[in-house]
Design a protein around this motif. Sequence first.
Motif, PDB file in Angstrom:
ATOM      1  N   VAL A  96       0.822  -1.205   0.000  1.00 30.07           N
ATOM      2  CA  VAL A  96       0.000   0.000   0.000  1.00 30.07           C
ATOM      3  C   VAL A  96       0.859   1.259   0.000  1.00 30.07           C
ATOM      4  O   VAL A  96       2.047   1.228   0.341  1.00 30.07           O
ATOM      5  CB  VAL A  96      -0.961   0.030   1.211  1.00 30.07           C
ATOM      6  N   ALA A  97       0.241   2.362  -0.394  1.00 20.49           N
ATOM      7  CA  ALA A  97       0.900   3.679  -0.401  1.00 20.49           C
ATOM      8  C   ALA A  97       0.000   4.678   0.305  1.00 20.49           C
ATOM      9  O   ALA A  97      -1.215   4.688   0.101  1.00 20.49           O
ATOM     10  CB  ALA A  97       1.180   4.129  -1.832  1.00 20.49           C
ATOM     11  N   ILE A  98       0.601   5.516   1.164  1.00 16.26           N
ATOM     12  CA  ILE A  98      -0.120   6.534   1.937  1.00 16.26           C
ATOM     13  C   ILE A  98       0.554   7.877   1.693  1.00 16.26           C
ATOM     14  O   ILE A  98       1.784   7.958   1.614  1.00 16.26           O
ATOM     15  CB  ILE A  98      -0.112   6.205   3.443  1.00 16.26           C
ATOM     16  N   THR A  99      -0.251   8.945   1.601  1.00 18.83           N
ATOM     17  CA  THR A  99       0.308  10.256   1.263  1.00 18.83           C
ATOM     18  C   THR A  99      -0.121  11.337   2.241  1.00 18.83           C
ATOM     19  O   THR A  99      -1.311  11.483   2.534  1.00 18.83           O
ATOM     20  CB  THR A  99      -0.137  10.686  -0.152  1.00 18.83           C
ATOM     21  N   ALA A 100       0.856  12.107   2.736  1.00 14.74           N
ATOM     22  CA  ALA A 100       0.585  13.319   3.512  1.00 14.74           C
ATOM     23  C   ALA A 100       0.757  14.506   2.567  1.00 14.74           C
ATOM     24  O   ALA A 100       1.865  14.772   2.098  1.00 14.74           O
ATOM     25  CB  ALA A 100       1.542  13.431   4.693  1.00 14.74           C
ATOM     26  N   VAL A 101      -0.336  15.192   2.259  1.00 11.11           N
ATOM     27  CA  VAL A 101      -0.303  16.356   1.377  1.00 11.11           C
ATOM     28  C   VAL A 101      -0.294  17.607   2.249  1.00 11.11           C
ATOM     29  O   VAL A 101      -1.215  17.822   3.042  1.00 11.11           O
ATOM     30  CB  VAL A 101      -1.519  16.376   0.424  1.00 11.11           C
ATOM     31  N   THR A 122       0.802  17.455  -5.825  1.00  9.32           N
ATOM     32  CA  THR A 122       1.963  17.809  -6.646  1.00  9.32           C
ATOM     33  C   THR A 122       3.240  17.504  -5.858  1.00  9.32           C
ATOM     34  O   THR A 122       3.232  17.436  -4.636  1.00  9.32           O
ATOM     35  CB  THR A 122       1.938  19.296  -7.028  1.00  9.32           C
ATOM     36  N   ASN A 123       4.327  17.295  -6.595  1.00 13.19           N
ATOM     37  CA  ASN A 123       5.640  17.069  -5.974  1.00 13.19           C
ATOM     38  C   ASN A 123       5.610  15.928  -4.955  1.00 13.19           C
ATOM     39  O   ASN A 123       6.023  16.076  -3.811  1.00 13.19           O
ATOM     40  CB  ASN A 123       6.142  18.354  -5.298  1.00 13.19           C
ATOM     41  N   VAL A 124       5.108  14.772  -5.391  1.00 13.79           N
ATOM     42  CA  VAL A 124       5.031  13.604  -4.507  1.00 13.79           C
ATOM     43  C   VAL A 124       6.430  13.038  -4.295  1.00 13.79           C
ATOM     44  O   VAL A 124       7.141  12.728  -5.241  1.00 13.79           O
ATOM     45  CB  VAL A 124       4.095  12.532  -5.107  1.00 13.79           C
ATOM     46  N   GLU A 125       6.811  12.894  -3.023  1.00 17.27           N
ATOM     47  CA  GLU A 125       8.162  12.425  -2.676  1.00 17.27           C
ATOM     48  C   GLU A 125       8.090  11.248  -1.715  1.00 17.27           C
ATOM     49  O   GLU A 125       7.400  11.310  -0.691  1.00 17.27           O
ATOM     50  CB  GLU A 125       8.959  13.559  -2.029  1.00 17.27           C
ATOM     51  N   HIS A 126       8.808  10.168  -2.031  1.00 21.09           N
ATOM     52  CA  HIS A 126       8.864   8.997  -1.146  1.00 21.09           C
ATOM     53  C   HIS A 126       9.763   9.304   0.040  1.00 21.09           C
ATOM     54  O   HIS A 126      10.853   9.855  -0.111  1.00 21.09           O
ATOM     55  CB  HIS A 126       9.410   7.792  -1.909  1.00 21.09           C
ATOM     56  N   VAL A 127       9.304   8.941   1.256  1.00 24.44           N
ATOM     57  CA  VAL A 127      10.122   9.208   2.441  1.00 24.44           C
ATOM     58  C   VAL A 127      10.532   7.948   3.196  1.00 24.44           C
ATOM     59  O   VAL A 127      11.615   7.905   3.777  1.00 24.44           O
ATOM     60  CB  VAL A 127       9.417  10.199   3.406  1.00 24.44           C
ATOM     61  N   VAL A 128       9.681   6.897   3.206  1.00 24.27           N
ATOM     62  CA  VAL A 128      10.062   5.685   3.935  1.00 24.27           C
ATOM     63  C   VAL A 128       9.158   4.525   3.515  1.00 24.27           C
ATOM     64  O   VAL A 128       8.012   4.735   3.117  1.00 24.27           O
ATOM     65  CB  VAL A 128       9.959   5.903   5.469  1.00 24.27           C
ATOM     66  N   THR A 129       9.715   3.322   3.577  1.00 24.00           N
ATOM     67  CA  THR A 129       8.935   2.099   3.414  1.00 24.00           C
ATOM     68  C   THR A 129       9.118   1.274   4.681  1.00 24.00           C
ATOM     69  O   THR A 129      10.231   1.138   5.180  1.00 24.00           O
ATOM     70  CB  THR A 129       9.422   1.284   2.199  1.00 24.00           C
ATOM     71  N   ALA A 144       4.447   5.603  -6.276  1.00 27.59           N
ATOM     72  CA  ALA A 144       4.203   7.044  -6.307  1.00 27.59           C
ATOM     73  C   ALA A 144       2.951   7.368  -7.121  1.00 27.59           C
ATOM     74  O   ALA A 144       2.190   8.285  -6.785  1.00 27.59           O
ATOM     75  CB  ALA A 144       5.412   7.774  -6.888  1.00 27.59           C
ATOM     76  N   THR A 145       2.726   6.608  -8.191  1.00 21.05           N
ATOM     77  CA  THR A 145       1.514   6.774  -8.994  1.00 21.05           C
ATOM     78  C   THR A 145       0.290   6.418  -8.167  1.00 21.05           C
ATOM     79  O   THR A 145      -0.739   7.104  -8.196  1.00 21.05           O
ATOM     80  CB  THR A 145       1.579   5.896 -10.256  1.00 21.05           C
ATOM     81  N   THR A 146       0.404   5.328  -7.397  1.00 26.53           N
ATOM     82  CA  THR A 146      -0.688   4.935  -6.502  1.00 26.53           C
ATOM     83  C   THR A 146      -0.981   6.041  -5.500  1.00 26.53           C
ATOM     84  O   THR A 146      -2.149   6.370  -5.238  1.00 26.53           O
ATOM     85  CB  THR A 146      -0.320   3.651  -5.736  1.00 26.53           C
ATOM     86  N   ALA A 147       0.067   6.602  -4.920  1.00 23.84           N
ATOM     87  CA  ALA A 147      -0.105   7.639  -3.912  1.00 23.84           C
ATOM     88  C   ALA A 147      -0.905   8.815  -4.470  1.00 23.84           C
ATOM     89  O   ALA A 147      -1.840   9.310  -3.830  1.00 23.84           O
ATOM     90  CB  ALA A 147       1.263   8.109  -3.417  1.00 23.84           C
ATOM     91  N   ALA A 148      -0.558   9.263  -5.671  1.00 24.43           N
ATOM     92  CA  ALA A 148      -1.266  10.382  -6.289  1.00 24.43           C
ATOM     93  C   ALA A 148      -2.686   9.982  -6.674  1.00 24.43           C
ATOM     94  O   ALA A 148      -3.647  10.743  -6.460  1.00 24.43           O
ATOM     95  CB  ALA A 148      -0.496  10.869  -7.509  1.00 24.43           C
ATOM     96  N   ARG A 149      -2.832   8.790  -7.247  1.00 23.72           N
ATOM     97  CA  ARG A 149      -4.155   8.330  -7.701  1.00 23.72           C
ATOM     98  C   ARG A 149      -5.120   8.179  -6.535  1.00 23.72           C
ATOM     99  O   ARG A 149      -6.267   8.647  -6.603  1.00 23.72           O
ATOM    100  CB  ARG A 149      -4.003   6.994  -8.437  1.00 23.72           C
TER     101      ARG A 149
END
Length: 283
Positions: free
Chosen positions: A146-151, A203-210, A187-192
């Motif tokens: 899974v992917a999680i995003t903090a915007v 915008t400007n999605v950046e990976h920080v940790v897995t 990263a595509t999943t995170a934005a989608r």
Amino acid sequence: MTESPELTPDYAGCYQLTNGESALRMGPKSTRVYQTIRSWIESGKYGPGEKLPSERTMSAELEIGRTALRQVLARLASEHLIKAYDRSSYRVVGGETVPTPAELEPWTIHASRTVYENRWVSLDLVDVEPPGVERFEHHVVRLHHVAITAVIDEQQRVLMMWRYRFVPQQWGWELPGGIVDDGEDAATTAARETEEETGWRPTNVEHVVTYQPMIGMVDSPHEIFVARGAVKVGEPTDIEEAGQIAWVPLADIPRLMAEGKLMGSGTLVALLHVLASRATAAP
């Protein structure tokens, strides 16, 4: 003649003026010097663990008085970019690494069988043998990647959803996220997923940790992303996953965390990363 105020270290490792004035208050010249020294660190001119020039050298090179220079150094220390070893010696934070222990004997996996499986989860029984211990069968739950995003927006707010989760039977705040499809970049999943669940395109999605949330029994890689900014493109299209959408001030996050209103390890890991990054970032 009035004496120049002295700098004394506080318990946070930065300096305060003895007359009570904050050492972090800076004028135009100090700001210029602060930006210069910070650029030395960020560009790698002085790497982790390296010693900065002496106060005397920096004072002459940067054309700034010693007291004003110490104000600059105090700010850099409070942001955890440098560390003061005495009044005139400073090093860039980092460079002190923990040695990797010698490789130990891993567990032996003799066999594995699936006892339950559907499109969302599988349960395996794995025949394992730890070193020096009698072999046994260990349950392993396999979930999706899974992917999680903090915007984060320009007002230092984070995009979140107020949702109900029936498993713990509670309401709480969550970050957008979801399953990484086969062959899809995380990263595509995170934005989608962010766009589908909130109607905002990051915008400007950046990976920080897995990381793995329950490493002892559950296999489910979680990838955390941070995005700086987003554009409103419509309403949420994933009705099942959507909740009440809000931009939550980052200043409120510690309180919400203490009150147990943040749900899911992905949300907690991402927000802890954001808060830690803010502590060392320039205003």
